[in-house]
Design a protein around this motif. Sequence first.
Motif, PDB file in Angstrom:
ATOM      1  N   GLN A   1       0.424  -1.435   0.444  1.00 63.44           N
ATOM      2  CA  GLN A   1      -0.092  -0.287  -0.473  1.00 63.44           C
ATOM      3  C   GLN A   1       0.965   1.629   0.294  1.00 63.44           C
ATOM      4  O   GLN A   1       0.740   2.434  -0.217  1.00 63.44           O
ATOM      5  N   MET A   2       1.997   0.959   0.763  1.00 65.62           N
ATOM      6  CA  MET A   2       2.892   2.413   1.268  1.00 65.62           C
ATOM      7  C   MET A   2       3.620   2.244  -0.634  1.00 65.62           C
ATOM      8  O   MET A   2       3.791   3.847  -0.502  1.00 65.62           O
ATOM      9  N   LEU A   3       4.548   1.438  -0.708  1.00 64.54           N
ATOM     10  CA  LEU A   3       5.393   1.487  -2.264  1.00 64.54           C
ATOM     11  C   LEU A   3       4.420   1.625  -3.231  1.00 64.54           C
ATOM     12  O   LEU A   3       5.167   2.012  -4.358  1.00 64.54           O
ATOM     13  N   ALA A   4       3.348   0.862  -3.618  1.00 61.96           N
ATOM     14  CA  ALA A   4       2.554   1.104  -4.477  1.00 61.96           C
ATOM     15  C   ALA A   4       3.432   1.867  -6.161  1.00 61.96           C
ATOM     16  O   ALA A   4       2.895   2.358  -6.449  1.00 61.96           O
ATOM     17  N   PRO A   5       2.655   3.173  -5.459  1.00 63.66           N
ATOM     18  CA  PRO A   5       2.222   4.736  -6.141  1.00 63.66           C
ATOM     19  C   PRO A   5       4.516   4.734  -6.597  1.00 63.66           C
ATOM     20  O   PRO A   5       4.430   5.767  -7.873  1.00 63.66           O
ATOM     21  N   PHE A   6       5.213   4.155  -6.169  1.00 63.09           N
ATOM     22  CA  PHE A   6       6.348   5.218  -6.765  1.00 63.09           C
ATOM     23  C   PHE A   6       6.954   3.394  -7.454  1.00 63.09           C
ATOM     24  O   PHE A   6       8.045   3.337  -7.980  1.00 63.09           O
ATOM     25  N   SER A   7       5.815   2.441  -7.649  1.00 62.52           N
ATOM     26  CA  SER A   7       6.445   1.745  -8.899  1.00 62.52           C
ATOM     27  C   SER A   7       6.911   2.073  -9.889  1.00 62.52           C
ATOM     28  O   SER A   7       5.579   3.400 -10.860  1.00 62.52           O
ATOM     29  N   ARG A   8       7.808   1.482 -10.808  1.00 63.34           N
ATOM     30  CA  ARG A   8       7.958   1.791 -12.226  1.00 63.34           C
ATOM     31  C   ARG A   8       7.330   0.591 -13.041  1.00 63.34           C
ATOM     32  O   ARG A   8       7.299   1.156 -14.562  1.00 63.34           O
TER      33      ARG A   8
END
Length: 323
Positions: free
Chosen positions: A261-268
């Motif tokens: 949930q925290m890291l998904a917005p930073f996915s490439r």
Amino acid sequence: MSQALHPMLNTAIKAARAAGAIINRASLDLDLLRISTKSSPNDFVTEVDQAAEQIIIETLLTAYPGHGILAEESGRAHGAKDSDFVWIIDPLDGTTNFIHGFPVYAVSIGLAFRGQVQQAVVYDPARNDLFYASKGRGAYLNDKRIRVSKRTRMGDALIGTGFPFRKGDNFKRYMKMFELVMQSCAGLRRPGAAALDLCYVAAGYYDGFFETGLNPWDIAAGSLIITEAGGLIGNFTGESDFLNQREVVAATPRIYGQLVQMLAPFSRVIKDVDDDTHPTEAPKTEGGEAAPAAAAVDAPRKKGPVRIRKADLAGAKDEDSSL
């Protein structure tokens, strides 16, 4: 070791220990090391990396001459090019630690059959710790079965990570992730060898781990050890396609969902849009139970076994990581 091991796993263990002996001998006289940089500053390779890789490849191909090889230093120069069996090798994960005498580094050997990791060994020569797993048979540290921790709250969790170090890495993006995770967990650690970091999640030392910029040889073996210990591993959106995406998150099932949930917005990762849309399905733990719904955040494709495409393996020999 109390249980009978698969012959291919036994061969990998023999290769890892032989490489570990070379590394341990060299660690006694670091001043004599010849060190060079690869394609960029801070990206080191030593004669020890190369000697350890050579003995691993010789050991594996003596036993299995028809198998393929993907190795950090030599790419696919050795072994059969079109075999269904591909050994994925990092002879010394944590080279920067090693050349400074900081005793956190490891040998990583994974065997993929038709793109799916089946056997895994991560050997820590400084501590003589051997992590290993065969698909479907559990994960072990030395001769003891290991399992991920039972923690469920991010506020109680110890999380491992790896910092970017190359020129051109997106430091600002990483610092935003770092700040977000750091403020949500009990502590963040960065020892500097991704193969060991994954094993630490499997053994319950960490409750989760995330890193960007990793290559298949950094994480192939550790990925199987994680899942065989009851943990989950994927890319930042929670999908199982991570070996060639240069981003990875691994954790206990409940912590995994919260990290995603925290890291998904930073996915490439650019999500594929298939004509035959599959329903979202959460990853499964080793026992077959579904992970929490949060683990399937932004995951439009059906989860399946981790698969490594041959084309990806052929193109994976670029810059090193997890130094």
